[in-house]
Design an enzyme around this catalytic site. Structure first.
Site, PDB file in Angstrom:
ATOM      1  N   THR A   1     -15.105 -69.265 126.947  1.00 17.97           N
ATOM      2  CA  THR A   1     -13.841 -69.765 127.476  1.00 17.97           C
ATOM      3  C   THR A   1     -13.000 -68.557 127.838  1.00 17.97           C
ATOM      4  O   THR A   1     -12.881 -67.621 127.042  1.00 17.97           O
ATOM      5  CB  THR A   1     -13.096 -70.607 126.416  1.00 17.97           C
ATOM      6  OG1 THR A   1     -13.898 -71.740 126.101  1.00 17.97           O
ATOM      7  CG2 THR A   1     -11.740 -71.067 126.927  1.00 17.97           C
ATOM      8  N   ILE A   2     -12.459 -68.558 129.017  1.00 19.40           N
ATOM      9  CA  ILE A   2     -11.576 -67.477 129.437  1.00 19.40           C
ATOM     10  C   ILE A   2     -10.136 -67.933 129.231  1.00 19.40           C
ATOM     11  O   ILE A   2      -9.736 -68.975 129.729  1.00 19.40           O
ATOM     12  CB  ILE A   2     -11.801 -67.111 130.917  1.00 19.40           C
ATOM     13  CG1 ILE A   2     -13.208 -66.575 131.113  1.00 19.40           C
ATOM     14  CG2 ILE A   2     -10.747 -66.112 131.393  1.00 19.40           C
ATOM     15  CD1 ILE A   2     -13.579 -66.306 132.548  1.00 19.40           C
ATOM     16  N   GLU A   3      -9.394 -67.158 128.473  1.00 22.04           N
ATOM     17  CA  GLU A   3      -7.978 -67.435 128.296  1.00 22.04           C
ATOM     18  C   GLU A   3      -7.189 -66.338 128.998  1.00 22.04           C
ATOM     19  O   GLU A   3      -7.434 -65.153 128.792  1.00 22.04           O
ATOM     20  CB  GLU A   3      -7.615 -67.483 126.819  1.00 22.04           C
ATOM     21  CG  GLU A   3      -8.236 -68.678 126.125  1.00 22.04           C
ATOM     22  CD  GLU A   3      -7.730 -68.873 124.720  1.00 22.04           C
ATOM     23  OE1 GLU A   3      -6.823 -68.126 124.297  1.00 22.04           O
ATOM     24  OE2 GLU A   3      -8.239 -69.768 124.041  1.00 22.04           O
ATOM     25  N   LEU A   4      -6.278 -66.733 129.827  1.00 21.15           N
ATOM     26  CA  LEU A   4      -5.503 -65.772 130.590  1.00 21.15           C
ATOM     27  C   LEU A   4      -4.308 -65.277 129.790  1.00 21.15           C
ATOM     28  O   LEU A   4      -3.954 -65.841 128.767  1.00 21.15           O
ATOM     29  CB  LEU A   4      -5.041 -66.426 131.897  1.00 21.15           C
ATOM     30  CG  LEU A   4      -6.166 -67.009 132.753  1.00 21.15           C
ATOM     31  CD1 LEU A   4      -5.582 -67.634 134.012  1.00 21.15           C
ATOM     32  CD2 LEU A   4      -7.192 -65.958 133.105  1.00 21.15           C
TER      33      LEU A   4
END
Length: 69
Positions: free
Chosen positions: A30-33
Site C-alpha cells: 500500500t502506498i501512503e502519500l
C-alpha cells in the site's frame, strides 16, 4: 517506514490484504502519500508534484527489489 501492529495508522481490509491472503500474490503493498494529518486527502497544489516525485522514487526501489529477488 514500517508501522508496528499497535499503531492507530494501520488500515485493514485493503486489496493488498486480499491479494496476499486469498489471491496468492507473492508481494502486495500500500502506498501512503505524504501528510501527517494536516490536509488529509486534499493536499495543497504546491505539495502534489513533490509528493508524486517521492512516491515514484519509492516505487522504483520496490520494483527493483522485486526484480532482483
Amino acid at each position: 517506514t514500517l508501522i508496528p501492529p499497535y499503531s492507530p495508522d494501520i488500515a485493514s481490509g485493503g486489496s493488498d490484504d486480499w491479494a496476499l491472503g486469498e489471491g496468492g500474490a507473492e508481494y502486495a503493498y500500500t502506498i501512503e502519500l505524504r501528510d501527517q494529518g494536516t490536509f488529509g486527502f486534499e493536499l495543497p497544489a504546491v505539495l502534489i508534484q513533490p509528493t508524486a516525485e517521492e512516491t515514484w522514487e519509492g516505487f522504483k526501489v520496490v520494483a527493483q527489489f522485486i526484480a532482483d529477488n
